[in-house]
Design a protein around this motif. Structure first.
Motif, PDB file in Angstrom:
ATOM      1  N   HIS A   7       0.848  -1.182   0.000  1.00 58.50           N
ATOM      2  CA  HIS A   7       0.000   0.000   0.000  1.00 58.50           C
ATOM      3  C   HIS A   7       0.888   1.238   0.000  1.00 58.50           C
ATOM      4  CE1 HIS A   7      -2.753   3.046   1.527  1.00 58.50           C
ATOM      5  NE2 HIS A   7      -3.748   2.241   1.185  1.00 58.50           N
ATOM      6  N   ALA A   8       0.457   2.265  -0.709  1.00 58.57           N
ATOM      7  CA  ALA A   8       1.299   3.457  -0.843  1.00 58.57           C
ATOM      8  C   ALA A   8       1.711   4.007   0.509  1.00 58.57           C
ATOM      9  CB  ALA A   8       0.542   4.524  -1.633  1.00 58.57           C
ATOM     10  N   ALA A   9       0.744   4.190   1.404  1.00 58.82           N
ATOM     11  CA  ALA A   9       1.070   4.755   2.706  1.00 58.82           C
ATOM     12  C   ALA A   9       1.945   3.799   3.516  1.00 58.82           C
ATOM     13  CB  ALA A   9      -0.214   5.070   3.465  1.00 58.82           C
ATOM     14  N   THR A  10       1.657   2.495   3.410  1.00 55.30           N
ATOM     15  CA  THR A  10       2.453   1.512   4.134  1.00 55.30           C
ATOM     16  C   THR A  10       3.875   1.480   3.619  1.00 55.30           C
ATOM     17  OG1 THR A  10       0.473   0.194   4.455  1.00 55.30           O
ATOM     18  CG2 THR A  10       2.576  -0.903   4.815  1.00 55.30           C
ATOM     19  N   LEU A  11       4.028   1.564   2.286  1.00 54.17           N
ATOM     20  CA  LEU A  11       5.355   1.562   1.684  1.00 54.17           C
ATOM     21  C   LEU A  11       6.205   2.669   2.268  1.00 54.17           C
ATOM     22  CD1 LEU A  11       7.368   0.627  -0.528  1.00 54.17           C
ATOM     23  CD2 LEU A  11       6.301   2.313  -2.019  1.00 54.17           C
ATOM     24  N   ILE A  12       5.651   3.860   2.338  1.00 61.92           N
ATOM     25  CA  ILE A  12       6.408   4.982   2.878  1.00 61.92           C
ATOM     26  C   ILE A  12       6.641   4.803   4.369  1.00 61.92           C
ATOM     27  CG2 ILE A  12       6.372   7.483   3.246  1.00 61.92           C
ATOM     28  CD1 ILE A  12       6.846   6.634   0.373  1.00 61.92           C
ATOM     29  N   ALA A  13       5.591   4.424   5.107  1.00 56.96           N
ATOM     30  CA  ALA A  13       5.698   4.331   6.556  1.00 56.96           C
ATOM     31  C   ALA A  13       6.744   3.322   6.990  1.00 56.96           C
ATOM     32  CB  ALA A  13       4.334   3.975   7.163  1.00 56.96           C
ATOM     33  N   ASN A  94      -9.911  16.082 -10.916  1.00 64.80           N
ATOM     34  CA  ASN A  94      -9.597  14.796 -11.530  1.00 64.80           C
ATOM     35  C   ASN A  94      -8.327  14.185 -10.939  1.00 64.80           C
ATOM     36  OD1 ASN A  94     -11.865  14.905 -13.176  1.00 64.80           O
ATOM     37  ND2 ASN A  94     -10.773  15.891 -14.863  1.00 64.80           N
ATOM     38  N   LEU A  95      -7.349  15.023 -10.648  1.00 70.92           N
ATOM     39  CA  LEU A  95      -6.128  14.510 -10.031  1.00 70.92           C
ATOM     40  C   LEU A  95      -6.433  13.955  -8.641  1.00 70.92           C
ATOM     41  CD1 LEU A  95      -3.082  14.060 -10.036  1.00 70.92           C
ATOM     42  CD2 LEU A  95      -2.799  16.433  -9.256  1.00 70.92           C
ATOM     43  N   GLN A  96      -7.274  14.635  -7.898  1.00 69.44           N
ATOM     44  CA  GLN A  96      -7.677  14.118  -6.588  1.00 69.44           C
ATOM     45  C   GLN A  96      -8.359  12.765  -6.734  1.00 69.44           C
ATOM     46  OE1 GLN A  96     -10.153  17.242  -5.052  1.00 69.44           O
ATOM     47  NE2 GLN A  96      -8.449  18.370  -4.122  1.00 69.44           N
ATOM     48  N   HIS A  97      -9.234  12.655  -7.718  1.00 68.62           N
ATOM     49  CA  HIS A  97      -9.918  11.378  -7.919  1.00 68.62           C
ATOM     50  C   HIS A  97      -8.909  10.274  -8.227  1.00 68.62           C
ATOM     51  CE1 HIS A  97     -11.581   8.195 -10.497  1.00 68.62           C
ATOM     52  NE2 HIS A  97     -12.533   8.199  -9.591  1.00 68.62           N
ATOM     53  N   LEU A  98      -7.969  10.549  -9.121  1.00 71.62           N
ATOM     54  CA  LEU A  98      -6.987   9.541  -9.498  1.00 71.62           C
ATOM     55  C   LEU A  98      -6.169   9.099  -8.294  1.00 71.62           C
ATOM     56  CD1 LEU A  98      -4.805   9.350 -12.628  1.00 71.62           C
ATOM     57  CD2 LEU A  98      -3.668   9.402 -10.431  1.00 71.62           C
ATOM     58  N   VAL A  99      -5.687  10.060  -7.500  1.00 69.83           N
ATOM     59  CA  VAL A  99      -4.855   9.721  -6.343  1.00 69.83           C
ATOM     60  C   VAL A  99      -5.658   8.916  -5.322  1.00 69.83           C
ATOM     61  CG1 VAL A  99      -3.564  10.679  -4.398  1.00 69.83           C
ATOM     62  CG2 VAL A  99      -3.290  11.661  -6.684  1.00 69.83           C
ATOM     63  N   ARG A 100      -6.905   9.298  -5.103  1.00 69.36           N
ATOM     64  CA  ARG A 100      -7.720   8.582  -4.127  1.00 69.36           C
ATOM     65  C   ARG A 100      -8.109   7.190  -4.629  1.00 69.36           C
ATOM     66  NH1 ARG A 100     -11.389  13.939  -2.577  1.00 69.36           N
ATOM     67  NH2 ARG A 100      -9.692  14.999  -1.429  1.00 69.36           N
ATOM     68  N   ALA A 101      -8.425   7.082  -5.917  1.00 67.03           N
ATOM     69  CA  ALA A 101      -8.765   5.764  -6.476  1.00 67.03           C
ATOM     70  C   ALA A 101      -7.564   4.829  -6.421  1.00 67.03           C
ATOM     71  CB  ALA A 101      -9.249   5.924  -7.919  1.00 67.03           C
ATOM     72  N   LYS A 142      -1.681  16.653   0.610  1.00 64.20           N
ATOM     73  CA  LYS A 142      -1.962  15.967   1.869  1.00 64.20           C
ATOM     74  C   LYS A 142      -2.691  14.643   1.675  1.00 64.20           C
ATOM     75  CE  LYS A 142      -1.959  20.232   4.593  1.00 64.20           C
ATOM     76  NZ  LYS A 142      -2.714  21.105   5.525  1.00 64.20           N
ATOM     77  N   GLU A 143      -2.801  14.220   0.430  1.00 60.95           N
ATOM     78  CA  GLU A 143      -3.463  12.935   0.164  1.00 60.95           C
ATOM     79  C   GLU A 143      -2.557  11.774   0.578  1.00 60.95           C
ATOM     80  OE1 GLU A 143      -6.485  12.179  -0.966  1.00 60.95           O
ATOM     81  OE2 GLU A 143      -7.112  14.277  -1.171  1.00 60.95           O
ATOM     82  N   PRO A 144      -3.080  10.780   1.274  1.00 63.57           N
ATOM     83  CA  PRO A 144      -2.241   9.640   1.668  1.00 63.57           C
ATOM     84  C   PRO A 144      -1.718   8.833   0.487  1.00 63.57           C
ATOM     85  CG  PRO A 144      -4.551   9.236   2.194  1.00 63.57           C
ATOM     86  CD  PRO A 144      -4.443  10.677   1.816  1.00 63.57           C
ATOM     87  N   GLY A 145      -2.376   8.935  -0.661  1.00 59.66           N
ATOM     88  CA  GLY A 145      -1.921   8.197  -1.835  1.00 59.66           C
ATOM     89  C   GLY A 145      -0.777   8.854  -2.584  1.00 59.66           C
ATOM     90  N   LEU A 146      -0.416  10.080  -2.201  1.00 56.98           N
ATOM     91  CA  LEU A 146       0.701  10.760  -2.856  1.00 56.98           C
ATOM     92  C   LEU A 146       2.007  10.175  -2.342  1.00 56.98           C
ATOM     93  CD1 LEU A 146       1.753  13.106  -4.681  1.00 56.98           C
ATOM     94  CD2 LEU A 146       1.737  14.531  -2.610  1.00 56.98           C
ATOM     95  N   ALA A 147       2.809   9.616  -3.237  1.00 58.93           N
ATOM     96  CA  ALA A 147       4.055   8.965  -2.829  1.00 58.93           C
ATOM     97  C   ALA A 147       5.286   9.804  -3.131  1.00 58.93           C
ATOM     98  CB  ALA A 147       4.182   7.612  -3.520  1.00 58.93           C
ATOM     99  N   PHE A 148       5.333  10.432  -4.315  1.00 55.05           N
ATOM    100  CA  PHE A 148       6.479  11.214  -4.744  1.00 55.05           C
ATOM    101  C   PHE A 148       5.994  12.355  -5.642  1.00 55.05           C
ATOM    102  CE2 PHE A 148       7.629   6.688  -4.703  1.00 55.05           C
ATOM    103  CZ  PHE A 148       8.695   6.664  -3.827  1.00 55.05           C
TER     104      PHE A 148
END
Length: 414
Positions: A7-13, A94-101, A142-148
């Motif tokens: 998971h994106a957040a798990t990967l970073i954490a 749309n970017l928010q939707h993509l990151v959240r999806a 601040k989206e949790p799906g944002l990785a880089f």
């Protein structure tokens, strides 16, 4: 290879420096070898601008479901300045939707900033690009799906050493890195370098090193990876490759993926979808969910063709099916009263033997030819041509009657 999607957040954490609060420093991972990523643009688009102009939430979610099935955990998506300038509110929505999806499917996102022609080489226009970066941060920072963040895609393309124009674009990329770091104090920032040789041009500033590799031999791919790893170790920064895989550059996906996996370097393929832009030479999925090549899917899952010296050879005529197919085909071809339906069955049997036995190039699969013939009006010349072609390829694979590789195994073994 990780047994579960990261998971994106798990990967970073999991990769944060131990014991340091996230608010106290940028969340730069120590190790990115577990990144299994893809570049993304919808299949129907002819470019990144059109992707955002015609963005479809339903299509995006469908494509991300396919990525999830391949156990991919990171996505890189290019965002043109023009898409933002034309309609800022819609682009950000749309970017928010993509990151959240993506986040819902355990996939982290790397937005990659693209610029209008001339912006990067005209310093008077650089504030425009900073405003672009700032607004994207306001949308998904601040989206949790944002990785880089990727500050620029290949500003050093495509000259070694970099040309004066490259130098201007590279200077602008570093300007955007600093802007992103200032405006988003948490998310790691990188630059998608065209060449591993140019990593030292960016390494002092970016948080994560990333390079691209479309080299045409295993030796060249491995040497390039080793060069990138050596520099990453020197500056003590994590490393990823954000573009690999091109069938037209002698950089097959399975070879490129295997070399990166062997070297322990995380990767992003170019690209998930077979698009109207680069689709003739890149991509895994067609718009209907079918795939270009099963070996790409297998390689993404860490499974590769056996190329060792002791490989078990296939024997497609072990039970006489090739011999019978050749004989039946020749009989049908010699029969003045040969029927359409019988010919189609013979063509399909031959096509199945050719494909299952890997006896024919799959640029245009024989089973596709047969399927199109079945769906169309009877065309005896086309059918005869197909059967003649398949018979000629099968003919050398017939075994003599007493060949020791013929027959079934002993009863006690199967």
């Amino acid at each position: 290879m990780p047994s579960k999607r990261l998971h994106a957040a798990t990967l970073i954490a999991l990769l944060l420096l131990a014991g340091v609060p996230a608010s106290a420093q940028r969340r730069v991972p120590k190790d990115l070898s577990g990144v299994r990523g893809f570049n993304y643009m919808a299949a129907g688009g002819s470019g990144h601008l059109e992707h955002w102009q015609k963005y479809s939430a339903a299509e995006t979610e469908r494509d991300l479901d396919w990525a999830q099935r391949l156990q991919l955990n990171q996505m890189r998506v290019l965002i043109p300045y023009q898409a933002w300038a034309q309609d800022k509110a819609t682009l950000k929505k749309n970017l928010q939707h993509l990151v959240r999806a993506a986040n819902q499917r355990g996939i982290g996102v790397m937005p990659t900033l693209m610029y209008a022609r001339g912006q990067a080489t005209d310093k008077s226009r650089w504030p425009e690009t900073r405003a672009f970066a700032a607004d994207l941060i306001s949308a998904v920072g601040k989206e949790p799906g944002l990785a880089f963040w990727d500050a620029s895609n290949e500003p050093d393309c495509c000259a070694l050493p970099p040309s004066p124009a490259n130098r201007q674009r590279m200077e602008h990329a570093l300007y955007i890195v600093k802007a992103l770091q200032e405006l988003d104090p948490v998310t790691p920032v990188t630059i998608g370098a065209t060449f591993a040789d140019n990593l030292p041009e960016y390494g002092d500033t970016e948080d994560v090193l990333s390079f691209h590799n479309y080299l045409p031999t295993r030796g060249a791919i491995a040497a390039d990876i080793a060069k990138a790893k050596a520099y990453a170790a020197k500056v003590n920064k994590p490393l990823i490759n954000t573009e690999i895989g091109c069938i037209a550059r002698a950089n097959p996906y399975d070879v490129a993926l295997e070399e990166h996996m062997k070297a322990g370097v995380g990767w992003y393929i170019w690209e998930l979808m077979i698009t109207h832009s680069w689709g003739t030479v890149h991509g895994v999925f067609h718009q209907d969910g079918t795939i270009r090549d099963p070996t790409i899917v297998a390689a993404l899952l860490g499974m590769f063709r056996d190329r060792h010296e002791d490989v078990m050879p296939s024997v497609p005529d072990r039970e006489g099916f090739v011999t019978r197919a050749v004989a039946n085909n020749k009989k049908w071809l010699a029969d003045a009263g040969a029927t359409w339906e019988r010919g189609l069955d013979l063509a399909e049997i031959s096509a199945n033997l050719l494909e299952a036995g890997q006896l024919i190039a799959m640029y245009d699969p024989p089973t596709r030819t047969v399927d199109l013939l079945r769906k169309g009006a009877p065309n005896m010349p086309a059918l005869r041509g197909a059967i003649e072609k398949y018979t000629a390829i099968l003919d050398p694979f017939q075994l003599p009657p007493n060949d020791p590789t013929r027959g079934r195994p002993p009863a006690n073994s199967h």
